[in-house]
Scaffold this motif. Structure first.
Motif, PDB file in Angstrom:
ATOM      1  N   HIS A 303       0.836  -1.198   0.000  1.00 31.29           N
ATOM      2  CA  HIS A 303       0.000   0.000   0.000  1.00 31.29           C
ATOM      3  C   HIS A 303       0.875   1.254   0.000  1.00 31.29           C
ATOM      4  N   GLN A 304       1.886   1.199   0.848  1.00 36.54           N
ATOM      5  CA  GLN A 304       2.795   2.343   0.977  1.00 36.54           C
ATOM      6  C   GLN A 304       3.525   2.615  -0.350  1.00 36.54           C
ATOM      7  N   LEU A 305       4.024   1.548  -0.974  1.00 39.79           N
ATOM      8  CA  LEU A 305       4.726   1.699  -2.253  1.00 39.79           C
ATOM      9  C   LEU A 305       3.801   2.311  -3.307  1.00 39.79           C
ATOM     10  N   THR A 306       2.557   1.847  -3.313  1.00 41.25           N
ATOM     11  CA  THR A 306       1.596   2.368  -4.291  1.00 41.25           C
ATOM     12  C   THR A 306       1.406   3.872  -4.088  1.00 41.25           C
ATOM     13  N   GLN A 307       1.269   4.272  -2.839  1.00 36.12           N
ATOM     14  CA  GLN A 307       1.067   5.698  -2.551  1.00 36.12           C
ATOM     15  C   GLN A 307       2.292   6.516  -2.959  1.00 36.12           C
ATOM     16  N   ILE A 308       3.484   5.981  -2.659  1.00 28.08           N
ATOM     17  CA  ILE A 308       4.722   6.688  -3.045  1.00 28.08           C
ATOM     18  C   ILE A 308       4.781   6.838  -4.567  1.00 28.08           C
ATOM     19  N   ALA A 309       4.489   5.773  -5.273  1.00 26.61           N
ATOM     20  CA  ALA A 309       4.572   5.800  -6.745  1.00 26.61           C
ATOM     21  C   ALA A 309       3.569   6.793  -7.320  1.00 26.61           C
ATOM     22  N   LEU A 310       2.333   6.737  -6.820  1.00 25.48           N
ATOM     23  CA  LEU A 310       1.295   7.634  -7.353  1.00 25.48           C
ATOM     24  C   LEU A 310       1.660   9.088  -7.079  1.00 25.48           C
ATOM     25  N   GLU A 311       2.222   9.319  -5.903  1.00 27.81           N
ATOM     26  CA  GLU A 311       2.621  10.678  -5.521  1.00 27.81           C
ATOM     27  C   GLU A 311       3.736  11.176  -6.442  1.00 27.81           C
ATOM     28  N   LYS A 312       4.720  10.323  -6.674  1.00 25.21           N
ATOM     29  CA  LYS A 312       5.867  10.703  -7.530  1.00 25.21           C
ATOM     30  C   LYS A 312       5.421  10.950  -8.965  1.00 25.21           C
ATOM     31  N   LEU A 313       4.523  10.118  -9.435  1.00 28.84           N
ATOM     32  CA  LEU A 313       4.103  10.236 -10.837  1.00 28.84           C
ATOM     33  C   LEU A 313       3.228  11.468 -11.059  1.00 28.84           C
ATOM     34  N   LYS A 314       2.689  12.021  -9.967  1.00 25.18           N
ATOM     35  CA  LYS A 314       1.925  13.268 -10.078  1.00 25.18           C
ATOM     36  C   LYS A 314       2.785  14.388 -10.658  1.00 25.18           C
ATOM     37  N   ASN A 315       4.113  14.303 -10.391  1.00 27.46           N
ATOM     38  CA  ASN A 315       5.025  15.341 -10.872  1.00 27.46           C
ATOM     39  C   ASN A 315       5.246  15.272 -12.382  1.00 27.46           C
ATOM     40  N   ASN A 316       4.790  14.193 -12.988  1.00 27.20           N
ATOM     41  CA  ASN A 316       4.982  14.045 -14.434  1.00 27.20           C
ATOM     42  C   ASN A 316       3.630  14.236 -15.125  1.00 27.20           C
ATOM     43  N   ASN A 317       3.485  15.404 -15.754  1.00 24.45           N
ATOM     44  CA  ASN A 317       2.170  15.763 -16.311  1.00 24.45           C
ATOM     45  C   ASN A 317       1.715  14.848 -17.437  1.00 24.45           C
ATOM     46  N   ALA A 318       2.670  14.190 -18.089  1.00 24.36           N
ATOM     47  CA  ALA A 318       2.305  13.339 -19.228  1.00 24.36           C
ATOM     48  C   ALA A 318       1.746  11.997 -18.773  1.00 24.36           C
ATOM     49  N   VAL A 319       1.960  11.662 -17.511  1.00 25.22           N
ATOM     50  CA  VAL A 319       1.493  10.354 -17.010  1.00 25.22           C
ATOM     51  C   VAL A 319       0.060  10.472 -16.508  1.00 25.22           C
ATOM     52  N   LYS A 320      -0.803   9.677 -17.109  1.00 19.95           N
ATOM     53  CA  LYS A 320      -2.217   9.701 -16.700  1.00 19.95           C
ATOM     54  C   LYS A 320      -2.566   8.361 -16.059  1.00 19.95           C
ATOM     55  N   ILE A 321      -2.869   8.413 -14.756  1.00 23.81           N
ATOM     56  CA  ILE A 321      -3.296   7.201 -14.045  1.00 23.81           C
ATOM     57  C   ILE A 321      -4.740   6.913 -14.485  1.00 23.81           C
ATOM     58  N   VAL A 322      -5.047   5.656 -14.827  1.00 26.04           N
ATOM     59  CA  VAL A 322      -6.347   5.386 -15.463  1.00 26.04           C
ATOM     60  C   VAL A 322      -7.528   5.459 -14.493  1.00 26.04           C
ATOM     61  N   ALA A 323      -7.297   5.258 -13.205  1.00 25.02           N
ATOM     62  CA  ALA A 323      -8.405   5.324 -12.247  1.00 25.02           C
ATOM     63  C   ALA A 323      -7.860   5.646 -10.858  1.00 25.02           C
ATOM     64  N   HIS A 324      -8.714   6.273 -10.056  1.00 24.92           N
ATOM     65  CA  HIS A 324      -8.313   6.646  -8.687  1.00 24.92           C
ATOM     66  C   HIS A 324      -9.333   6.115  -7.690  1.00 24.92           C
ATOM     67  N   PRO A 325      -9.329   4.813  -7.473  1.00 27.63           N
ATOM     68  CA  PRO A 325     -10.342   4.236  -6.584  1.00 27.63           C
ATOM     69  C   PRO A 325     -10.148   4.673  -5.130  1.00 27.63           C
TER      70      PRO A 325
END
Lengths: 404, 155
Positions: A303-325
């Motif tokens: 869970h922690q790793l997922t949160q870290i990854a999602l947080e880091k990828l927020k800094n990259n505008n080109a990356v679109k996460i497909v869903a935010h459950p």
């Protein structure tokens, strides 16, 4: 959290394209700890025999080990005395068993089956067979824009013709953790059995079959650090009495004559032919591995790793996460603007990063999300925040190549 | 073998700005090609008259390799006789099998370079179908054989 855990997984000693392996595809299958690999080796080297047949020492010991895994699996998923665990080939076969045996007896023309838009093909195709064979109707509980089930709509989907609800515990694409409590309590109100696809859930979530109160829970060993070739189906014992056999052959009979056949009872009715004996025996080591680390610790880690990854990828505008459950396990999927998931996957591979590109056996979900495919990242106990750093850097390399 | 060998500038150019990616107003042959394993799809439209490919175009979804290969293919086949088109298609498919037979082929330098930009794909076996999908589909289109094809059947 799990320092030096990679040392227990020999695969991480290997280099991929000269780079350190960053394995981010545990939702597909997990890597194996040395203890599990050794258990397969040891069983074939020192203890091999088929189970449930011979009365010689090797056969007795092998049978005992095989049953020990079954007992420990029951404990692992919190099954009570009225629950059995059947071994199959994989979670897909477990779901096919339910659809086939349940459908044969309880599904007739125009009867309704409720699935969800999050389902893996393994929890759709077997029900589609019933649609073709019996003229059943399949209804899909939709998801909202976050990738969460529109649980409020479940009551409206249920009619007097609804015979079963089959739903995944956790999406293998969005990581959505479904509110099984709610689904099962609604289903119970209408006396409808619930089948849960626990392929992701058993490995990455807390499972208590007894408390959940579902009728079936299908899962596989290879996603929880065990060998391939073993699937499991936990089910309330009454269904073993209700169901006819799934496959016919040796081991599943009580008595055979030229005129008729009497089938074995209990799990034996469902385990025809030689089973993946060494794999079942070695699966016990995988359960021990998880129990020693503590399942909840693993869940927290992922869970922690997922949160870290999602947080880091927020800094990259080109990356679109497909869903935010709302509730998310250790899986998420994304796309990079203008770059196809297979190109991303190929380029990441050159950096030693193993991710899956494509529709991940969830074409309906991708259609609903209006995307052609996605890149999936999924975590296991062996992943670290350094893996996430490498992932983020590799994504940037991808963008650089496409910008030229 | 590194990533840049696969994603050469020519491929990236065609992938980001594909040529002939439009549905022809007038066509007399068309075929949809699918790669079910990865979801790539190309729909090829051909207008041919007296065995000459007057015009060719495509619509489709796929990765950079698939789209670039389709774009290059339409440029290469446009204006060719059907016979020459088959020769070129076979040349490209052989290239993807690491079988070079270019000495028998009379193609101009521009075409030669465009087709050979894809040569590195043989080192990425999982991606070969991405490159061959549109060429195999184009052959079916020109022969007016199938309305739909699945690349898995053409191995």
């Amino acid at each position: 959290m799990f320092e030096n855990i990679k040392d227990q997984f020999p695969i991480f000693k290997n280099k991929i394209k000269g780079k350190k392996l960053v394995y981010l595809d545990s939702a597909n299958s997990s890597q194996k700890p040395q203890a599990v690999i050794d258990a397969v080796n040891n069983f074939y080297t020192n203890e091999f025999s088929n189970v449930g047949r011979g009365i010689y020492t090797l056969a007795v010991n092998a049978s005992e080990k095989y049953e020990t895994t079954r007992l420990n699996i029951k404990k692992f998923i919190g099954a009570n005395s009225e629950t059995e665990v059947v071994f199959t080939k994989n979670a897909t076969e477990s779901l096919n068993l339910v659809a086939s045996c349940f459908g044969e007896k309880f599904i007739n023309k125009d009867d309704e089956i409720i699935l969800t838009e999050l389902e893996h093909h393994a929890n759709y195709v077997p029900w589609h067979f019933l649609r073709k064979k019996k003229g059943a109707v399949i209804k899909f509980l939709p998801i909202d824009h976050n990738g969460d089930l529109k649980i409020d709509e479940l009551e409206n989907l249920i009619t007097s013709k609804t015979k079963i609800i089959s739903v995944t515990h956790m999406s293998n694409v969005t990581g959505t953790i479904n509110p099984l409590d709610q689904i099962i309590s609604i289903a119970k109100k209408h006396n409808i059995p619930v089948c849960v696809d626990g392929t992701q859930g058993a490995a990455h979530l807390d499972v208590n079959f007894d408390q959940l109160g579902c009728d079936f829970y299908a899962f596989s060993g290879h996603k929880m650090y065990g060998p391939t070739g073993v699937g499991m189906l936990a089910l309330k014992y009454k269904w073993l009495d209700e169901f006819g056999p799934f496959l016919g052959g040796g081991g599943m009979i009580d008595f055979v004559s030229k005129k008729d056949i009497a089938y074995a009872r209990g799990v034996w009715k469902m385990e025809a032919g030689t089973m993946p004996t060494a794999e079942v025996v070695a699966l016990n080591e995988a359960i021990t591995f998880i129990n020693n680390l503590g399942k909840q610790n693993i869940i927290n880690h992922e869970h922690q790793l997922t949160q870290i990854a999602l947080e880091k990828l927020k800094n990259n505008n080109a990356v679109k996460i497909v869903a935010h459950p709302k509730a998310q396990g250790g899986v998420f999927s994304f796309n990079i603007d203008e770059i196809h998931s297979h190109d991303v996957s190929t380029i990441l591979d050159q950096e030693g990063v193993a991710v899956r590109g494509g529709h991940h056996c969830c074409q309906i979900l991708h259609d609903v999300l209006s995307i052609n495919s996605s890149v999936r990242v999924s975590f296991g106990v062996y992943n670290t925040s350094e893996d996430i750093e490498i992932l983020c850097e590799s994504i940037k390399k991808c963008q650089k190549i496409f910008k030229k | 073998m590194n990533t840049k060998d696969l994603y050469q500038d020519l491929i990236l150019d065609h992938a980001t700005n594909p040529k002939n990616k439009i549905k022809l107003n007038y066509y007399n042959k068309d075929t949809e090609g699918f790669n079910r394993l990865c979801g790539d799809s190309v729909h090829i439209f051909v207008h041919s008259k007296n065995n000459i490919i007057d015009d060719i175009s495509f619509l489709g979804n796929g990765c950079a390799i698939c789209i670039a290969s389709t774009s290059v293919m339409t440029q290469a086949l446009k204006g060719k006789s059907e016979k020459d088109a088959f020769t070129l298609i076979n040349y490209f498919l052989d290239l993807m099998k690491k079988q070079n037979n270019d000495e028998h082929l009379k193609i101009d330098n521009v075409e030669y370079n465009a087709l050979n930009a894809f040569k590195s794909i043989v080192n990425f076996p999982m991606r070969i179908n991405c490159a061959t999908l549109s060429w195999i589909t184009a052959e079916a289109t020109i022969r007016n054989k199938n309305k739909q094809i699945n690349i898995e059947d053409y191995k």
